[in-house]
Design a protein around this motif. Structure first.
Motif, short mmCIF file in Angstrom:
data_model
loop_
_atom_site.label_atom_id
_atom_site.label_comp_id
_atom_site.label_asym_id
_atom_site.label_seq_id
_atom_site.Cartn_x
_atom_site.Cartn_y
_atom_site.Cartn_z
N LEU A 4 0.67 -1.11 -0.06
CA LEU A 4 0.13 0.16 0.06
C LEU A 4 0.91 1.30 -0.15
CD1 LEU A 4 -2.36 -1.24 2.93
CD2 LEU A 4 -2.89 -0.94 0.16
N TYR A 5 0.29 2.25 -0.69
CA TYR A 5 1.13 3.61 -0.75
C TYR A 5 0.26 4.77 -0.22
CZ TYR A 5 3.78 0.84 -3.85
OH TYR A 5 4.64 -0.21 -4.48
N VAL A 6 0.90 5.53 0.83
CA VAL A 6 0.25 6.87 1.20
C VAL A 6 1.16 8.01 1.17
CG1 VAL A 6 -1.44 5.50 2.81
CG2 VAL A 6 0.85 6.33 3.80
N CYS A 7 0.69 9.20 0.95
CA CYS A 7 1.49 10.47 1.08
C CYS A 7 0.76 11.30 2.09
CB CYS A 7 1.19 11.01 -0.34
SG CYS A 7 2.05 10.37 -1.74
N GLY A 8 1.74 12.04 2.69
CA GLY A 8 1.07 12.92 3.88
C GLY A 8 2.30 13.82 4.44
N ILE A 9 1.75 14.51 5.31
CA ILE A 9 2.79 15.38 5.81
C ILE A 9 2.95 14.94 7.39
CG2 ILE A 9 3.16 17.73 6.51
CD1 ILE A 9 1.67 18.71 4.33
N VAL A 10 4.33 14.74 7.82
CA VAL A 10 4.48 14.54 9.20
C VAL A 10 3.97 15.73 10.19
CG1 VAL A 10 6.21 13.82 10.76
CG2 VAL A 10 6.43 13.11 8.50
N SER A 11 2.64 15.40 10.94
CA SER A 11 2.39 16.47 11.75
C SER A 11 2.89 16.20 13.13
CB SER A 11 0.85 16.44 11.75
OG SER A 11 0.39 15.13 12.07
N GLN A 12 3.21 15.10 13.57
CA GLN A 12 4.04 15.00 15.01
C GLN A 12 4.75 14.03 14.79
OE1 GLN A 12 0.94 13.66 17.79
NE2 GLN A 12 -0.39 15.51 17.32
N ILE A 13 6.03 14.11 15.59
CA ILE A 13 7.22 13.16 15.45
C ILE A 13 7.65 12.89 17.00
CG2 ILE A 13 8.93 14.61 15.02
CD1 ILE A 13 9.10 11.15 14.11
N GLU A 14 7.76 11.70 17.72
CA GLU A 14 8.49 11.32 18.65
C GLU A 14 9.56 10.49 18.83
OE1 GLU A 14 5.43 10.16 22.22
OE2 GLU A 14 4.05 10.78 20.82
N LYS A 15 10.51 10.91 18.97
CA LYS A 15 11.98 10.00 19.02
C LYS A 15 12.23 9.56 20.36
CE LYS A 15 13.41 12.53 15.03
NZ LYS A 15 14.43 13.39 14.36
#
Length: 168
Positions: A4-15
């Motif tokens: 499956l393929y999706v596109c989007g914008i990273v709106s939150q990130i937790e490292k």
């Protein structure tokens, strides 16, 4: 199951780092116009894609969904790429669709001006002239123009009234 393929914008990130074994992992939220989905990525795969996991970065994800004995399903991220790179790699030609009833000298001049300002590239340009009423479709491949497809060029195309286009 198929990829499956999706596109989007990273709106939150937790490292994060697992305290027990020191393995790094990340949890990120990918968002588009209609929805959002949380993804988790661990270990070596996380280290490989960490530079792309930046707030507001547009991404293209390839993943598969497998069954899991612990959960209903498990998402396996196969590949992450910057969305701008996908446009360069996967798009081979631009197809412009023009209703023959919209053709006039102003319309033709605006298209000609846009393409003459465009950088020479390696993507084909096809033009489809159509008349829905008479069910006539004429397909032409441009010999004069090979174009460089990028987001600013696509935005300029969207501004031309009466012109539809698609990428192939």
């Amino acid at each position: 199951m198929d990829n499956l393929y999706v596109c989007g914008i990273v709106s939150q990130i937790e490292k994060k780092i697992y305290i027990k074994n020191g393995i790094k992992y990340g949890i990120f939220l990918l968002e588009d116009y209609n929805s959002s989905k949380e993804f988790r990525i661990y270990g070596q795969q996380y280290l490989k894609y960490e530079p792309l996991l930046i707030q507001n970065n547009p991404l293209h994800l390839c993943f598969s969904i497998d069954s899991s004995k612990y959960k209903k399903y498990k998402i396996n991220i196969l590949h992450i790429e910057n969305l701008q790179n996908v446009l360069k790699k996967l798009v081979h030609k631009l197809i412009i669709k023009i209703n023959i009833n919209n053709l006039n000298s102003v319309f033709i001049n605006s298209i000609e001006k846009l393409f003459s300002q465009q950088q020479i590239g390696n993507k084909k340009l096809n033009i489809v002239l159509y008349d829905k009423v008479d069910q006539v479709f004429l397909n032409f491949e441009s010999i004069k123009y090979e174009i460089n497809i990028n987001s600013s060029f696509l935005k300029k195309l969207e501004e031309i009234k009466g012109l539809d286009f698609c990428l192939n």
